[in-house]
Design a protein around this motif. Structure first.
Motif, mmCIF file in Angstrom:
data_model
loop_
_atom_site.group_PDB
_atom_site.id
_atom_site.type_symbol
_atom_site.label_atom_id
_atom_site.label_comp_id
_atom_site.label_asym_id
_atom_site.label_seq_id
_atom_site.Cartn_x
_atom_site.Cartn_y
_atom_site.Cartn_z
ATOM 1 N N ASN A 1 12.277 -16.311 -0.395
ATOM 2 C CA ASN A 1 13.087 -15.238 -0.973
ATOM 3 C C ASN A 1 14.385 -15.793 -1.549
ATOM 4 O O ASN A 1 14.819 -15.410 -2.641
ATOM 5 N N VAL B 1 14.525 -7.972 0.889
ATOM 6 C CA VAL B 1 13.159 -8.087 1.398
ATOM 7 C C VAL B 1 12.656 -6.723 1.838
ATOM 8 O O VAL B 1 13.430 -5.798 2.084
ATOM 9 N N THR C 1 8.591 -9.927 7.090
ATOM 10 C CA THR C 1 8.990 -9.931 5.685
ATOM 11 C C THR C 1 7.762 -10.146 4.812
ATOM 12 O O THR C 1 6.880 -10.929 5.158
ATOM 13 N N THR D 1 8.472 -10.176 -2.479
ATOM 14 C CA THR D 1 9.163 -11.322 -3.051
ATOM 15 C C THR D 1 8.539 -11.672 -4.394
ATOM 16 O O THR D 1 9.241 -12.046 -5.342
#
Length: 439
Positions: free
Chosen positions: A262, A66, A300, A305
């Motif tokens: 993810n 990430v 994140t 992603t």
């Protein structure tokens, strides 16, 4: 995941650099937008994103691919504290550090009670629509970026709308063409090709028509290097802390959705290895570091992603390279100015692909786990989460704390999943089962 040495040996310096730069380009617009809107320094935001990403990877054992960048969830709180006054920035920094501490406390609770207990609250019937919402919730801003010049959102569209549509279309078609038809390494960097092609078409159109998408004078005026001459130490102000830190309770739920997304892309269970408590710990450490250095809270990033989903390259090492590049860009202000001038239609076209991919992953999660939507229970949960997640945002009265539709949908999903009976048959389902028994 491969080790950094084996990944570097396999990819080589050229491929590794391009893969890292692609991740930087994917996150750049959003990461610098948050400080631009809140009165913080965009260069510091880039440095904090890079430092935060490296801290996250260190804490999680380099197992979760990430990238961490500026969090949109904290915009309202940061604006309320800073109020366009640089003298208030230290208060926002102190409150950001406290938000990071709250992450650490949440990580401790997850460690004590176990990720399986947390996972039981987020089965596929809940996580699937949440992931879809993560992708589709940004659709309005994606369309705006594609149709409105990010340099001057108030500018009339007459005479330029067709150009914005053309640029966005070129970006999308380039990404699709490279991603589908290219071979070898080129298949891994479709987004980079899309951005380059979109930037080139924009420059040609700007010189041919005079419609300004890129402010070259801003690039010329930018300093070559960033210095910390305007840095101030954090100040811990109770009012600022109460305004900003509680948002971490909302982003905790968003964090679960991001880690789930993810993991769905990579095909690994990050709740078990390295553990949800470690990803939360990494997020908290990154946010504390951002508060200490003077940047916005980190989180994140779905954009990166999306890059993983498009390229099918899941090596954390590429994200770590991107983190180093982001730090360097933060210090080399001139190059950062070039990237900040990425036209809105270009970033809009990129976002259409990236966030569309994330929404598609949510649909795939439902299918892969055989979530039966002929069951009234499942259909009801998915329907409610989709509408609530995309259609509701709440500002708590008397405060500047904004609760996103995504967080509300996550809470609603948990409650519905735990409260509704496991078996709610539809008449059609009962008829099918009766027919099967007779057969």
């Amino acid at each position: 995941m491969d080790s950094a040495k084996s990944t570097f040996r396999r990819q080589g310096i050229g491929k590794t650099a391009l893969l890292g730069i692609q991740h930087v380009l994917a996150m750049f617009g959003a990461t610098v937008l948050v400080p631009t809107l809140t009165g913080l320094n965009p260069s510091l935001a880039l440095i904090c994103a890079g430092v935060g990403t490296l801290l996250f990877h260190l804490i999680t054992g380099r197992k979760v691919p990430v990238f961490l960048g500026s969090s949109f969830a904290f915009i309202a709180g940061l604006q309320a504290v800073i109020q366009n006054d640089p003298a208030n920035v230290p208060k926002a920094m102190g409150a950001t550090i406290c938000a990071g501490v709250l992450y650490l406390l949440l990580a401790l609770l997850v460690r004590i009670f176990g990720s399986d207990k947390v996972r039981s609250f987020f089965p596929p019937v809940v996580c699937g629509p949440i992931i879809i919402v993560i992708g589709l919730s940004v659709v309005p801003s994606v369309v705006t970026s594609a149709l409105v010049d990010s340099g001057d959102p108030a500018a009339p569209l007459a005479g330029a709308l067709w150009m914005r549509l053309l640029i966005a279309a070129v970006v999308v078609l380039t990404i699709l063409a490279v991603g589908i038809f290219a071979r070898g390494f080129f298949k891994l960097v479709p987004i980079l090709f899309g951005i380059i092609m979109g930037y080139a078409v924009t420059v040609v159109l700007q010189f041919a028509t005079g419609v300004q998408f890129i402010d070259f004078s801003a690039i010329a005026r930018a300093d070559w290097l960033y210095t910390f001459r305007d840095y101030q130490l954090p100040v811990f102000d109770l009012s600022a802390i109460l305004t900003i830190a509680p948002v971490a309770l909302v982003t905790f739920i968003e964090h679960i959705g991001d880690v789930t997304t993810n993991g769905a892309v990579v095909g690994k269970d990050f709740f078990k290895d390295p553990g949800l408590h470690r990803t939360l710990l990494g997020d908290g450490a990154a946010t504390m570091a951002a508060g200490l250095l003077g940047g916005p809270p980190n989180t994140t990033y779905g954009e990166n992603t999306g890059v993983l989903a498009v390229t099918k390259n899941y090596s954390p090492f590429n994200l770590e390279v991107a983190a180093v590049v982001a730090i360097l860009l933060g210090f080399f202000a001139k190059f950062g100015a070039v990237i900040r001038q990425l036209p809105g239609p270009v970033m809009g076209g990129v976002s259409i692909v990236l966030f569309g991919m994330i929404a598609s992953i949510g649909i795939r999660l439902l299918g892969d786990n055989k979530v039966d939507l002929s069951e009234n229970r499942n259909l009801f949960i998915v329907s409610v989460l989709m509408v609530v997640g995309l259609g509701i945002n709440i500002v708590i009265p008397g405060t500047s704390v904004k609760i996103s539709g995504l967080a509300i949908a996550a809470v609603a999903g948990v409650l519905l999943n735990k409260c509704l009976p496991e078996k709610l048959r539809t008449p059609m389902k009962e008829a099918e089962e009766a027919s099967a028994r007779k057969g």
